[in-house]
Design an enzyme around this catalytic site. Structure first.
Site, short mmCIF file in Angstrom:
data_model
loop_
_atom_site.label_atom_id
_atom_site.label_comp_id
_atom_site.label_asym_id
_atom_site.label_seq_id
_atom_site.Cartn_x
_atom_site.Cartn_y
_atom_site.Cartn_z
N CYS A 294 -5.01 12.76 12.11
CA CYS A 294 -5.76 11.50 12.03
C CYS A 294 -5.67 10.86 13.42
CB CYS A 294 -5.17 10.59 10.96
SG CYS A 294 -3.63 9.84 11.46
N ASP B 167 4.51 0.84 11.92
CA ASP B 167 3.30 0.23 11.36
C ASP B 167 3.12 -1.22 11.81
OD1 ASP B 167 3.38 1.92 8.13
OD2 ASP B 167 2.87 2.58 10.14
N LYS C 254 0.85 -1.21 0.00
CA LYS C 254 0.00 0.00 0.00
C LYS C 254 0.88 1.24 0.00
CE LYS C 254 -1.70 1.78 3.98
NZ LYS C 254 -1.44 3.22 4.22
N ASN C 255 1.87 1.30 0.90
CA ASN C 255 2.63 2.54 1.07
C ASN C 255 3.65 2.76 -0.04
OD1 ASN C 255 1.10 3.11 3.24
ND2 ASN C 255 2.63 2.54 4.77
N ARG D 25 -8.63 -0.23 3.97
CA ARG D 25 -7.67 0.73 3.41
C ARG D 25 -6.31 0.06 3.15
NH1 ARG D 25 -6.86 5.84 6.75
NH2 ARG D 25 -5.59 6.17 4.91
N ILE E 150 2.69 18.78 8.06
CA ILE E 150 3.42 18.62 6.78
C ILE E 150 4.49 19.70 6.64
CG2 ILE E 150 1.49 17.50 5.58
CD1 ILE E 150 1.03 20.28 4.18
N ASP E 151 4.92 20.26 7.78
CA ASP E 151 5.94 21.33 7.73
C ASP E 151 7.21 20.88 7.02
OD1 ASP E 151 6.01 19.64 10.09
OD2 ASP E 151 7.75 20.78 10.69
N LEU E 152 7.61 19.61 7.20
CA LEU E 152 8.86 19.14 6.58
C LEU E 152 8.70 19.06 5.05
CD1 LEU E 152 9.74 16.29 9.10
CD2 LEU E 152 10.72 18.59 9.01
N ARG F 234 0.02 14.79 12.60
CA ARG F 234 0.58 14.55 11.26
C ARG F 234 0.82 15.85 10.48
NH1 ARG F 234 -1.11 9.23 9.78
NH2 ARG F 234 0.56 9.21 8.23
C1 EPZ Z 1 4.20 7.12 6.20
O1 EPZ Z 1 3.45 8.17 6.77
C2 EPZ Z 1 3.27 5.92 6.10
N1 EPZ Z 1 2.14 6.25 5.23
C3 EPZ Z 1 2.77 5.56 7.49
O2 EPZ Z 1 1.97 4.38 7.36
C4 EPZ Z 1 3.97 5.24 8.38
O3 EPZ Z 1 3.51 4.97 9.68
C5 EPZ Z 1 4.94 6.43 8.39
O4 EPZ Z 1 5.32 6.77 7.04
C6 EPZ Z 1 6.21 6.12 9.16
O5 EPZ Z 1 6.85 5.00 8.64
C7 EPZ Z 1 2.30 6.18 3.88
O6 EPZ Z 1 3.37 5.87 3.38
C8 EPZ Z 1 1.10 6.50 3.04
P1 EPZ Z 1 6.34 10.39 8.38
P2 EPZ Z 1 4.07 9.67 6.81
O7 EPZ Z 1 6.31 11.66 7.63
O8 EPZ Z 1 4.91 9.90 5.62
C9 EPZ Z 1 6.38 13.72 11.77
C10 EPZ Z 1 0.11 3.00 7.69
O9 EPZ Z 1 -0.38 2.49 8.71
N2 EPZ Z 1 6.28 14.69 10.66
O10 EPZ Z 1 7.51 9.47 8.20
O11 EPZ Z 1 2.97 10.61 7.11
C11 EPZ Z 1 5.12 12.89 11.90
O12 EPZ Z 1 4.16 13.57 12.67
C12 EPZ Z 1 0.57 4.43 7.72
O13 EPZ Z 1 0.29 2.39 6.60
C13 EPZ Z 1 6.43 16.04 10.95
O14 EPZ Z 1 6.61 16.45 12.10
O15 EPZ Z 1 5.01 9.56 8.10
C14 EPZ Z 1 5.64 11.65 12.58
O16 EPZ Z 1 5.74 11.90 13.96
C15 EPZ Z 1 0.32 5.12 9.06
N3 EPZ Z 1 6.35 16.94 9.93
C16 EPZ Z 1 7.05 11.49 11.99
O17 EPZ Z 1 7.39 12.75 11.44
C17 EPZ Z 1 6.15 16.53 8.63
O18 EPZ Z 1 6.11 17.40 7.74
C18 EPZ Z 1 7.16 10.45 10.89
O19 EPZ Z 1 6.13 10.72 9.94
C19 EPZ Z 1 6.02 15.16 8.36
C20 EPZ Z 1 6.09 14.25 9.39
#
Ligand code: EPZ
Length: 427
Positions: free
Chosen positions: A123, A313, A22-23, A405, A130-132, A128
């Site tokens: 969620c 995950d 999925k991811n 999902r 998206i600042d990064l 979650r």
């Molecule tokens: C991806 O989410 C996956 N989703 C998630 O899987 C997975 O848990 C996550 O990566 C971590 O491996 C998809 O690929 C569609 P992150 P993502 O950005 O990209 C913080 C599932 O169950 N952060 O690596 O959103 C964030 O809050 C889902 O399949 C910021 O602070 O995760 C978190 O604490 C759930 N600012 C950490 O970074 C940002 O701009 C890691 O999040 C972005 C993230």
């Protein structure tokens, strides 16, 4: 709304096919926006999120054609044609249902020099942000403005110059957006502290097949030379390491013996190590992983971490398995701030779990008892299924749209290895 009903106690035995990831699918699909030529993805999992992403691509003017999908097939072949985009806007009503929609931001800026994407909002597992994502695009020369719940990104002169992106924390999605924006930038881009998840490798491999220039694939430093154009490609989605790990926990908790077919063991070393430490027999043979548990499960001390660490995950699923371990386990969730929503539901089934901040103490119990429980998020819902497979009596899991999902035809796959499980519609 559908429910899933499980009558626990059956040992799982047999062969279980693993679907496309999925991811990976959710970051491979938007790559098609980067070229006017067709992109064909094979082994695409039949999931609600994949369908939602297809609708989003249609909204932008791309066609998504499913080929040769017989109802009995696992996975599908989808050809995406984005020859002409009719919009560069991802609206709130789509983004709010699937936060991965944010992954059109980078490719739209890379293709059209602009994008307007609704802020995804939080969620169940965290807010979650998206600042990064936004800072990465700014570092590559994009102008970013936030207004009325939307982010608008634009490239000066219609094309990003490129630049140096250094992530303060590892982010899978932000890395994906940065890579997809960089591959058609005017100049070069270096991405430091990039996520190294296998899904990022899959993304880079598709983009390389489309003619992109990326070095350092699989490492924390990616160097990308922008290309004027990318061409189409045909690419097979990687196997789902989280689905495989989830079914491994299901086999283990039932004391069963299951062959997971179509896996890539190198993508799930931390999960394999965790299962082995818990006393589960794990045998690798090419793309088949045999999971056998004929003795008591041992407790674990585990922390989630970015790849190659133990995947966040997988936390809910291995917690469910450890509810039946002979002793107390300590799990620490270091990635998301609220990823223990499954705990109160597992407790309703007799689990003994105490949460203190980011750490959960899981005391193994002799028995779990079936109960009506509610899914709260995708991986939490799978932990309830895993517990239900060993619980005495009947477990009813409601809100299974969460499961749909991320798990392709879950009840069929589990029925085929002996689970007493069925989906019941509420009519
Ligand atoms: C991806 O989410 C996956 N989703 C998630 O899987 C997975 O848990 C996550 O990566 C971590 O491996 C998809 O690929 C569609 P992150 P993502 O950005 O990209 C913080 C599932 O169950 N952060 O690596 O959103 C964030 O809050 C889902 O399949 C910021 O602070 O995760 C978190 O604490 C759930 N600012 C950490 O970074 C940002 O701009 C890691 O999040 C972005 C993230």
């Amino acid at each position: 709304m559908d429910r899933i009903v499980i009558r626990g106690g059956n040992r799982l035995t047999g062969r279980l096919p693993i679907s496309g990831a999925k991811n990976a699918a959710l970051t491979l699909m938007p790559c098609a926006l980067l070229t006017e030529e067709p992109v064909t993805l094979r082994n695409l999992p039949r999931l609600a999120d994949v369908d939602s992403f297809g609708h989003l691509l249609n909204q932008l003017g791309a066609s998504t054609e499913i080929e040769g999908a017989r109802p009995t097939d696992f996975g599908r072949v989808m050809t995406i044609r984005a020859g002409r985009l009719t919009s560069t806007e991802a609206p709130y009503d789509i983004v709010r249902k699937m936060r991965a929609s944010i992954l059109v931001l980078g490719p739209l800026v890379g293709r059209a020099g602009e994008a307007k994407v609704s802020l995804p909002g939080g969620c169940a597992i965290g807010n979650r942000p998206i600042d990064l994502h936004l800072r990465a695009l700014e570092a590559m020369g994009a102008d970013i403005e936030l207004a009325a719940g939307y982010v608008r990104a634009s490239a000066p002169g219609g094309r990003l110059p490129g630049g140096r992106v250094t992530f303060s924390i590892v982010s899978v999605g932000a890395t994906e957006n940065a890579v997809m924006a960089a591959v058609t930038a005017r100049g070069g881009t270096i991405i430091e502290n990039a996520a190294r998840e296998p899904e990022i490798v899959d993304l880079c491999n598709l983009l390389l097949a489309m003619g992109a220039s990326i070095s350092g694939v699989g490492t924390g430093t990616l160097e990308i030379e922008g290309r004027d154009r990318l061409h189409g490609a045909t690419y097979r989605v990687m196997p789902d390491r989280i689905e495989a790990g989830s079914y491994a926990c299901a086999a283990a908790i039932t004391g069963g013996s299951v062959d997971l077919v179509g896996i890539k063991a190198d993508d799930m070393r931390a999960t394999i190590a965790g299962l082995a430490d818990a006393g589960v027999t794990v045998i690798e043979k090419g793309d088949v992983l045999t999971i056998a548990a004929d003795g008591p499960l041992r407790p674990l001390t585990l922390s989630t971490a970015p790849f190659p660490g133990f995947a966040t995950d997988m936390q809910a699923q291995i917690m469910a398995m450890l509810c039946r371990a002979a002793g107390s386990s300590v799990l620490t969730e270091t990635i998301f701030e609220n990823r223990y929503m499954h705990v109160p539901e597992l407790a309703r089934m007799g689990a003994d779990i105490q949460v203190r901040g980011r750490t959960a103490l899981v005391r193994g119990v002799d028995r779990l008892v079936g109960a009506p429980v509610m899914a709260t998020d995708l991986r939490a819902s799978m932990s309830l299924i895993i517990a239900g497979l060993v619980a005495e009596g009947e477990t009813q899991v409601s809100r299974v749209y969460h499961l749909d999902r991320g798990y392709e035809r879950l009840e069929e796959k589990l029925q085929a290895v002996g689970a007493d499980i069925e989906r019941v519609g509420d009519g």
